[in-house]
Design a protein around this motif. Structure first.
Motif, PDB file in Angstrom:
ATOM      1  N   SER A 183      -4.676  -7.256  -7.159  1.00  0.00           N
ATOM      2  CA  SER A 183      -5.120  -5.961  -6.669  1.00  0.00           C
ATOM      3  C   SER A 183      -6.426  -6.170  -5.916  1.00  0.00           C
ATOM      4  CB  SER A 183      -5.329  -5.007  -7.848  1.00  0.00           C
ATOM      5  OG  SER A 183      -5.739  -3.746  -7.373  1.00  0.00           O
ATOM      6  N   SER A 197      -3.421   1.045  -3.809  1.00  0.00           N
ATOM      7  CA  SER A 197      -2.462   2.134  -3.624  1.00  0.00           C
ATOM      8  C   SER A 197      -2.856   3.342  -4.475  1.00  0.00           C
ATOM      9  CB  SER A 197      -1.060   1.687  -4.039  1.00  0.00           C
ATOM     10  OG  SER A 197      -0.562   0.713  -3.154  1.00  0.00           O
ATOM     11  N   TYR A 245       0.864  -1.180   0.000  1.00  0.00           N
ATOM     12  CA  TYR A 245       0.000   0.000   0.000  1.00  0.00           C
ATOM     13  C   TYR A 245       0.899   1.228   0.000  1.00  0.00           C
ATOM     14  CZ  TYR A 245      -3.349   3.583   1.145  1.00  0.00           C
ATOM     15  OH  TYR A 245      -4.100   4.737   1.101  1.00  0.00           O
ATOM     16  N   SER A 276       2.492   2.204  -7.127  1.00  0.00           N
ATOM     17  CA  SER A 276       2.925   0.883  -6.664  1.00  0.00           C
ATOM     18  C   SER A 276       2.426  -0.233  -7.572  1.00  0.00           C
ATOM     19  CB  SER A 276       2.432   0.622  -5.233  1.00  0.00           C
ATOM     20  OG  SER A 276       3.060   1.461  -4.308  1.00  0.00           O
ATOM     21  N   LEU A 277       1.154  -0.233  -7.923  1.00  0.00           N
ATOM     22  CA  LEU A 277       0.593  -1.299  -8.751  1.00  0.00           C
ATOM     23  C   LEU A 277       1.271  -1.353 -10.117  1.00  0.00           C
ATOM     24  CD1 LEU A 277      -1.410  -3.602  -9.037  1.00  0.00           C
ATOM     25  CD2 LEU A 277      -3.150  -1.923  -9.714  1.00  0.00           C
ATOM     26  N   ASP A 300      -1.610  -5.669  -4.003  1.00  0.00           N
ATOM     27  CA  ASP A 300      -1.754  -4.225  -3.852  1.00  0.00           C
ATOM     28  C   ASP A 300      -3.132  -3.913  -3.281  1.00  0.00           C
ATOM     29  OD1 ASP A 300      -0.661  -1.441  -4.565  1.00  0.00           O
ATOM     30  OD2 ASP A 300      -2.727  -1.447  -5.310  1.00  0.00           O
TER      31      ASP A 300
END
Length: 173
Positions: A58, A36, A6, A40-41, A33
């Motif tokens: 995700s 975020s 995150y 980040s993803l 994830d």
């Protein structure tokens, strides 16, 4: 390995790199994830596109990190599972050493040394190795819980996969 993410974009390259640089190649890295708001993803997906050992999921954001980690744990396949925070790094022989020790002892969990490092690379307390510096101690489940209450031992461990998939992490927050 399971990594809950995150908003950790600044740390992901080094953290993922420390996994991919392990002396033990037979591993999977499951990154989850939790919605975020930084990139980040995107970073996770770039790494997954380059290395088939990385799988990315995700999930909707949750304020309880254990929920995100359990999502990843549920998707593991290995005999052992290690949960790595997205801003943590491993020495290149960490997994191999923990795996060898697990095979030697038949332990449910192997607890590695832990060194806290600032964002500038400076070592700081705590450095935790074994219990009060003694590494070759085998603990019962009750002893491990008791020692973890005051952080005589930390919570990072290489877990027997069937055990951690059955028990999971406590989802409180």
């Amino acid at each position: 390995m399971v990594m809950a993410v995150y908003n950790k974009a600044p740390y992901l390259s080094e953290s993922i790199g420390s996994v991919l640089d392990q002396s033990m190649d037979d591993l999977e890295l499951i990154c989850v994830d939790a919605a975020s708001s930084d990139n980040s993803l995107q970073i996770l997906r770039e790494y997954a596109g380059k290395d088939p050992r990385i799988r990315v999921y995700s999930t909707p954001y949750t304020r309880i990190p254990a929920v995100t980690k359990n999502y990843g744990i549920n998707r593991t396949k290995g005999n052992y599972v290690f949960i790595l925070d997205a801003d943590d790094y491993l020495q290149s022989d960490s997994l191999r050493r923990m795996y060898v020790r697990a095979k030697e002892t038949g332990a449910d969990a192997i607890i590695p040394d832990l060194q806290t490092v600032t964002e500038h690379g400076e070592y700081r307390s705590p450095f935790m190795s074994g219990i009060k510096g003694t590494r070759n101690i085998l603990l019962t489940n009750r002893q491990a819980v008791t020692e973890s209450l005051d952080w005589s031992i930390h919570g990072f461990a290489l877990w027997r996969g069937d055990l951690i998939r059955k028990l999971k992490l406590a989802e409180f927050g």
